[in-house]
Design an enzyme around this catalytic site. Structure first.
Site, mmCIF file in Angstrom:
data_model
loop_
_atom_site.group_PDB
_atom_site.id
_atom_site.type_symbol
_atom_site.label_atom_id
_atom_site.label_comp_id
_atom_site.label_asym_id
_atom_site.label_seq_id
_atom_site.Cartn_x
_atom_site.Cartn_y
_atom_site.Cartn_z
ATOM 1 N N ARG A 161 2.746 52.078 17.736
ATOM 2 C CA ARG A 161 1.816 51.667 18.796
ATOM 3 C C ARG A 161 2.378 52.076 20.151
ATOM 4 N NH1 ARG A 161 1.058 47.424 22.288
ATOM 5 N NH2 ARG A 161 -1.102 46.790 22.627
ATOM 6 N N SER A 174 -8.216 44.372 14.718
ATOM 7 C CA SER A 174 -7.784 43.154 15.428
ATOM 8 C C SER A 174 -8.969 42.228 15.619
ATOM 9 C CB SER A 174 -7.243 43.504 16.822
ATOM 10 O OG SER A 174 -6.096 44.277 16.726
ATOM 11 N N LYS A 211 1.455 42.489 25.369
ATOM 12 C CA LYS A 211 0.168 43.172 25.546
ATOM 13 C C LYS A 211 -0.560 42.568 26.733
ATOM 14 C CE LYS A 211 -4.118 44.156 23.109
ATOM 15 N NZ LYS A 211 -4.911 43.940 21.914
HETATM 16 N N1 3NM Z 1 -2.163 42.426 19.682
HETATM 17 P P1 3NM Z 1 4.664 40.457 20.479
HETATM 18 S S1 3NM Z 1 -1.090 40.337 20.588
HETATM 19 C C1 3NM Z 1 -0.452 44.187 20.012
HETATM 20 O O1 3NM Z 1 -3.835 39.281 19.833
HETATM 21 C C2 3NM Z 1 -0.912 42.793 20.107
HETATM 22 O O2 3NM Z 1 -4.473 41.106 18.886
HETATM 23 C C3 3NM Z 1 -2.396 41.125 19.880
HETATM 24 O O3 3NM Z 1 3.530 41.548 20.649
HETATM 25 C C4 3NM Z 1 -3.662 40.460 19.521
HETATM 26 O O4 3NM Z 1 4.989 40.342 19.046
HETATM 27 C C5 3NM Z 1 -0.179 41.739 20.635
HETATM 28 O O5 3NM Z 1 5.844 41.051 21.252
HETATM 29 C C6 3NM Z 1 1.224 41.819 21.155
HETATM 30 O O6 3NM Z 1 4.171 39.197 21.112
HETATM 31 C C7 3NM Z 1 2.235 41.372 20.144
#
Ligand code: 3NM
Length: 226
Positions: free
Chosen positions: A60, A128, A157
């Site tokens: 990603r 998602s 994100k």
């Molecule tokens: N998608 P981390 S939250 C890429 O809610 C992504 O769909 C999300 O990163 C969603 O594990 C997210 O560092 C970020 O929190 C996840």
């Protein structure tokens, strides 16, 4: 000869059906993002993940050039293929097809799932979702798995769509029959609560790619999950 051809076709079909189920239960779904990986390259991190026996890796990157993304994905595809690790590319269908990834993960604002399915009929397609209606629609459109998040706050994100977090996850665990991957702010210290709310597979970016010792972190997270 004809018999041989049929045998190979059946074999291909079996591989395809198996690939569709490649979301590991009660295990880690690692997502690569170089800005979170403490000056290690995506390829270095991918190698560590594979050595730690992670079964699914997603690439990603949002801001790199197409050429750079293609080169990295090609290298990671070779590494994952050799070890039988599922490789998913985020968002970019042309790169996923070019490197023969196992799957593609799309968000609510990416290309519509029906188009992605048409372009890549044999790939695993992840979508998602952030609420019940998006999850129901994902089933209707035959996604192979859904992302469920954001479970907790995350700074990884930007502009994450609001979600009921653990409560949404609980609803998914009780109502959705395809594999689902919890995501967003998941850490070693809170992963048990995600599991308790019905977590099936656990996606993490910063907690894993940002760990000083990636293999140690994976081992320690798995010991909590088991
Ligand atoms: N998608 P981390 S939250 C890429 O809610 C992504 O769909 C999300 O990163 C969603 O594990 C997210 O560092 C970020 O929190 C996840």
């Amino acid at each position: 000869k004809i018999y041989e051809n049929i045998r190979f076709q059946v074999y291909d079909l079996e591989i395809m059906l198996l690939a569709k189920k490649n979301i590991p239960k009660t295990d880690i779904y690692a997502i690569l993002g170089e800005e979170f990986s403490k000056s290690r390259s995506n390829i270095e991190v991918a190698k560590e993940l594979i050595e730690a026996d992670v079964k699914i890796i997603q690439y990603r990157e949002k801001d790199k050039s197409k050429k750079k993304k293609y080169e990295e994905c090609k290298a990671i595809r070779a590494l994952t293929k050799e070890k039988g690790v599922t490789f998913i590319v985020n968002d970019d269908i042309s790169i996923a097809l070019a490197v023969k990834a196992d799957g593609i993960h799309i968000g609510q604002d990416d290309m519509p799932i029906e188009e992605v399915k048409r372009l890549a009929p044999n790939m695993i397609i992840g979508l998602s979702t952030h609420n019940e209606s998006q999850a129901k629609l994902a089933i209707e459109k035959e996604a192979d798995y859904i992302g469920v998040g954001s479970i907790f706050n995350t700074t990884t994100k930007e502009n994450v769509e609001k979600s009921e977090g653990l409560n949404y996850l609980k609803w998914v665990s009780e109502n959705i029959s395809i594999p689902y991957v919890a995501i967003g702010g998941i850490k070693e210290e809170n992963i048990i609560s995600v599991k308790d709310y019905g977590g099936y597979c656990f996606a993490m970016i910063s907690e894993i790619t940002g760990a000083e010792n990636i293999k140690g972190k994976i081992k320690s997270i798995r010991s909590k999950l088991r």
